[in-house]
Design an enzyme around this catalytic site. Sequence first.
Site, PDB file in Angstrom:
ATOM      1  N   LYS A 192       1.029  -0.821   0.044  1.00  0.00           N
ATOM      2  CA  LYS A 192       0.141  -0.189   0.253  1.00  0.00           C
ATOM      3  C   LYS A 192       1.302   1.214   0.094  1.00  0.00           C
ATOM      4  O   LYS A 192       1.635   1.627   1.106  1.00  0.00           O
ATOM      5  CB  LYS A 192      -1.064   0.320   1.307  1.00  0.00           C
ATOM      6  N   GLU A 266      11.383   0.637  10.051  1.00  0.00           N
ATOM      7  CA  GLU A 266      11.268   1.268  10.161  1.00  0.00           C
ATOM      8  C   GLU A 266      11.102   3.074   9.919  1.00  0.00           C
ATOM      9  O   GLU A 266       9.794   3.424   8.984  1.00  0.00           O
ATOM     10  CB  GLU A 266      12.060   1.801   8.085  1.00  0.00           C
ATOM     11  N   CYS A 300      13.913  10.369   7.000  1.00  0.00           N
ATOM     12  CA  CYS A 300      13.816  10.301   8.498  1.00  0.00           C
ATOM     13  C   CYS A 300      14.670  10.071   8.825  1.00  0.00           C
ATOM     14  O   CYS A 300      15.405  10.154   9.481  1.00  0.00           O
ATOM     15  CB  CYS A 300      13.133   8.856   8.112  1.00  0.00           C
ATOM     16  N   GLU A 397      10.337  14.935  16.141  1.00  0.00           N
ATOM     17  CA  GLU A 397      11.078  15.205  14.651  1.00  0.00           C
ATOM     18  C   GLU A 397       9.789  15.667  13.484  1.00  0.00           C
ATOM     19  O   GLU A 397       8.750  15.855  13.635  1.00  0.00           O
ATOM     20  CB  GLU A 397      10.423  14.076  14.264  1.00  0.00           C
TER      21      GLU A 397
HETATM   22  P1  NDP Z   1       2.170   7.443   8.978  1.00  0.00           P
HETATM   23  O1  NDP Z   1       2.844   6.644   9.780  1.00  0.00           O
HETATM   24  O2  NDP Z   1       0.739   8.086   9.314  1.00  0.00           O
HETATM   25  O3  NDP Z   1       2.045   7.255   7.009  1.00  0.00           O
HETATM   26  C1  NDP Z   1       3.226   5.487   6.601  1.00  0.00           C
HETATM   27  C2  NDP Z   1       2.133   4.918   6.105  1.00  0.00           C
HETATM   28  O4  NDP Z   1       1.363   4.150   6.571  1.00  0.00           O
HETATM   29  C3  NDP Z   1       1.064   5.878   5.018  1.00  0.00           C
HETATM   30  O5  NDP Z   1       0.655   4.706   3.991  1.00  0.00           O
HETATM   31  C4  NDP Z   1      -0.363   5.346   5.802  1.00  0.00           C
HETATM   32  O6  NDP Z   1      -1.316   5.739   5.032  1.00  0.00           O
HETATM   33  C5  NDP Z   1       0.177   3.756   6.682  1.00  0.00           C
HETATM   34  N1  NDP Z   1      -0.704   3.789   7.697  1.00  0.00           N
HETATM   35  C6  NDP Z   1      -1.403   5.218   9.256  1.00  0.00           C
HETATM   36  N2  NDP Z   1      -2.380   4.592   9.519  1.00  0.00           N
HETATM   37  C7  NDP Z   1      -1.988   3.031   9.709  1.00  0.00           C
HETATM   38  C8  NDP Z   1      -2.302   2.019  10.255  1.00  0.00           C
HETATM   39  N3  NDP Z   1      -2.417   2.128  11.387  1.00  0.00           N
HETATM   40  N4  NDP Z   1      -2.172   1.006  10.040  1.00  0.00           N
HETATM   41  C9  NDP Z   1      -0.399   0.748   8.806  1.00  0.00           C
HETATM   42  N5  NDP Z   1      -1.052   1.639   8.724  1.00  0.00           N
HETATM   43  C10 NDP Z   1      -1.200   2.684   8.847  1.00  0.00           C
HETATM   44  O7  NDP Z   1       3.079   8.685   8.360  1.00  0.00           O
HETATM   45  P2  NDP Z   1       1.754  10.311   7.923  1.00  0.00           P
HETATM   46  O8  NDP Z   1       2.045  10.407   6.795  1.00  0.00           O
HETATM   47  O9  NDP Z   1       1.137  10.385   8.762  1.00  0.00           O
HETATM   48  O10 NDP Z   1       3.297  10.891   8.933  1.00  0.00           O
HETATM   49  C11 NDP Z   1       3.593  12.028  10.319  1.00  0.00           C
HETATM   50  C12 NDP Z   1       4.772  12.182  10.183  1.00  0.00           C
HETATM   51  O11 NDP Z   1       5.236  11.243  10.643  1.00  0.00           O
HETATM   52  C13 NDP Z   1       5.956  12.711   9.666  1.00  0.00           C
HETATM   53  O12 NDP Z   1       5.612  14.002   9.867  1.00  0.00           O
HETATM   54  C14 NDP Z   1       7.279  12.442  10.346  1.00  0.00           C
HETATM   55  O13 NDP Z   1       7.172  12.694  11.411  1.00  0.00           O
HETATM   56  C15 NDP Z   1       6.697  10.649  10.525  1.00  0.00           C
HETATM   57  N6  NDP Z   1       7.294  10.184   8.580  1.00  0.00           N
HETATM   58  C16 NDP Z   1       8.174   9.303   8.901  1.00  0.00           C
HETATM   59  C17 NDP Z   1       8.655   8.797   8.192  1.00  0.00           C
HETATM   60  C18 NDP Z   1      10.300   7.626   7.671  1.00  0.00           C
HETATM   61  O14 NDP Z   1      10.278   7.620   6.574  1.00  0.00           O
HETATM   62  N7  NDP Z   1      10.442   7.660   9.456  1.00  0.00           N
HETATM   63  C19 NDP Z   1       7.386   8.787   6.267  1.00  0.00           C
HETATM   64  C20 NDP Z   1       6.433   9.510   6.800  1.00  0.00           C
HETATM   65  C21 NDP Z   1       6.490   9.894   7.729  1.00  0.00           C
HETATM   66  P3  NDP Z   1      -1.991   7.387   5.076  1.00  0.00           P
HETATM   67  O15 NDP Z   1      -0.839   8.037   4.374  1.00  0.00           O
HETATM   68  O16 NDP Z   1      -2.454   6.761   3.060  1.00  0.00           O
HETATM   69  O17 NDP Z   1      -3.066   7.346   5.247  1.00  0.00           O
END
Ligand code: NDP
Length: 793
Positions: A192, A266, A300, A397
């Site tokens: 996804k 990660e 990240c 972060e």
């Molecule tokens: P999320 O952790 O919410 O999103 C990452 C992925 O997980 C997306 O595909 C999201 O779907 C999906 N997701 C969300 N909730 C669930 C769940 N309960 N079960 C399974 N999958 C889920 O990150 P955000 O987009 O909300 O970003 C928020 C913060 O997270 C950022 O500001 C940053 O600080 C951190 N982040 C860190 C990353 C890294 O590489 N370590 C990458 C991205 C964010 P969808 O987005 O489609 O709702």
Amino acid sequence: MPSIKDIMQTMEYGPAPESNAEVKAWLSARSAGIGHFIDGRFTSANGDLIDVVNPATEDVIGRVAKGTADDVDAAVAAARAAFPEWSALPGHERAKYLYAIARHIQKRERFFSVLETMDNGKTIRETRDIDIPLVARHFYHHAGWAELVADAFPQHRPVGVCGQIIPWNFPLLMLAWKVAPALAAGNTVVLKPADLTPMTAHAFAELLVEIGLPAGVVNIVQGDGETGAAIAGHPDVDKVAFTGSTDVGRIIRRQIAGSGKKLSLELGGKSPFIVLEDADLDAAVEGVVDAIWFNQGEVCCAGSRLLVQEGVAPRFFDKLKARMATLRVGDPLDKTMDMGAVVSMKQLSRIKTLLKAGEEEGATLNLAPVALPEKGAFCTPGFFTDSHPANSVSQVEIFGPVATTLTFRTLDEAVALANDTRYGLAASLWSENVNRAIELAARVKAGVVWINATNMFDAAAPFGGYRESGYGREGGRAGMLEYLTTGWDKQGKVRAASAAPIDVAPATGKADRTAIDVTAKLYIGGKQARPDGGQSYTVYGKGGAAIGEAGLANRKDVRNAVEAANKATAWGGVTAHNRAQVLYFLAENLEQRRDEFVAALAATGAVAKPEEEFEAAIRRCFWYAAQADKFDGAVTATKSQHVTMTVNEPFGTIGVVAPDEAPLLALLSLILPAITMGNRVVAIASQAHPLIAARLYQVFETSDIPAGVVNLLTGERDALAKTLAEHDDVAALWYCGSEDGSRMVEVASAGNLKPIWSDLGRLRDWLDPRFGQGQEYLRRASQVKTIWLPYGE
Ligand code: NDP
């Protein structure tokens, strides 16, 4: 007349836009909505559609379906159906597909770069020069692993159906990091993408059709967090791989606890960027550009905490301000831009809220004097000065183009500040003194360390974090192991649910007092200790006779043991040769008490072959002693002019919970690999047969094992295991107990996200070296640190 020099100084950049005509045409042909890619076919986009916005223009560029539970079911069923044939293909055949993907990505490089830029807001310079070439590199590298997997990982097989959930900051690159190793190992996939950036994953699915990948091997379900949760929780998914926020990582950890699904996380980071006073400051300033302003800071492993040695700090910050003033922020399709838009207006407002909080806490926000486009999710780059370690901006972060700064005087202070975070993803170190830089690299708690460099990635270099940055590695050999299994954890019969009863009342009528009383105390910090609660419980042996008492440890004893273990840090720095010697000496001392141990094992009434168990225990000491200086790291071939080292580092303190079967051998089989790799251990001995532990600590006492390296507790297994799982200073936990207990420790560990290995409540034959010893144990006892060291001018 102005001189050429004057002209050069006043000359403005002209616009240099990359054409997006083809991508616009592609998007327009799909304007009715993008569905899922399931079983080799594209579904039509029905139901609620999610708008996809180009954050640089705020235009809606398309709409995607929101995957339902039924869509996830269909995708998992397709992946399951495709698995037998795909996993049975000779590696060479799978390699051909991966190679074809890499080739086709290269042929469509410009298309993918433009699409990624329009979907995400990142600059074309980065998508063209970094993201998409790395995607191709990842598939090439893993075409190689597909070819070699059978030889390189004997006794391993693919895990099965992998549920993969990726974020929006490197959409296609994260897809490649997940899909390439999964397919190389012979798994099938349900992936996804983030709902903010779904486009390149869809285009990738079209590319898979183009190269003729068998149906069902890769399935892409579009959607949001709910769709992601449906994938992670699906009963027919065998492995979950997630990249994203630490909060969602925790949710997934709890959601799949006890399911036996393999999990790699990660997560976030707050990575230090350390500038020593002997650094090349101009190079370090360029490093900051790549550390925190690369990809709008939505990385990240961004170097988001600048730690600068006091003597050079004012000069460094002045240089940084001057450099920052030259940054160009604007249309990401313009090839001259350094920064594009952040991923969404929502993310922009999240960043601004955090920056405001930083200013309210007294930090000074230095912003680049750059004009931003009037429309779009553009964020001014900058950095905080006058920030303090406890400020929220120093801890949380930001995921935007703003770093915090702190100064330090000594190397020790730099290490303390660097490690003052709940994360541990990466670190960037700047010094012209290689000795100092390598010392710092060893002391910083992070999965990736760049020396005089930053944000470098390669498919051969394992990437992943320590502590709350998650566990598991992506890339290289370590990354492949995340998609392979021996399957042994799931083979044994389920253990009987309850361990022996905890009976603290006097044992009347059943006592067998033919021998001298044995009372097992606890063993903490190299000393025998009475349990804090002042209670012991009766131990029953052959024929149900009471054969002694064991200390009933409580939470306080666990805390004391962890404290003692955490003081014994010197063990991690002892040479592998010395650790091996200690293990040989342990075997020697154990051997001297052979008769006594064999008799004690027989007295439990639970050991069928006491002689054999004892003999295997001796051999195990020898085997791990042999491994101590051989299970080492490697130098991997990444970029030219780089030595990229992977080092197997100890976790720190590991909690170990032993089962009731094989009370000597199982306990030792868990303790030995942990201490071989330089960890300290807090071990809970068999609840039913704890008297063996008392004899064992007497052997430890005489075997040169430093105080605190091994701590032994006896008592109620699951109560003690829960305390260990929740304890922030226990870095990893191994649990051998019941099925319910396996679930319990995984849930309890979600707070601090320690890696858990549990045997899923299944019996294993500890006598058989395939199950009771091996490199799998040593891998579990160590975390891979990747250190990048450049050379040359
Ligand atoms: P999320 O952790 O919410 O999103 C990452 C992925 O997980 C997306 O595909 C999201 O779907 C999906 N997701 C969300 N909730 C669930 C769940 N309960 N079960 C399974 N999958 C889920 O990150 P955000 O987009 O909300 O970003 C928020 C913060 O997270 C950022 O500001 C940053 O600080 C951190 N982040 C860190 C990353 C890294 O590489 N370590 C990458 C991205 C964010 P969808 O987005 O489609 O709702």
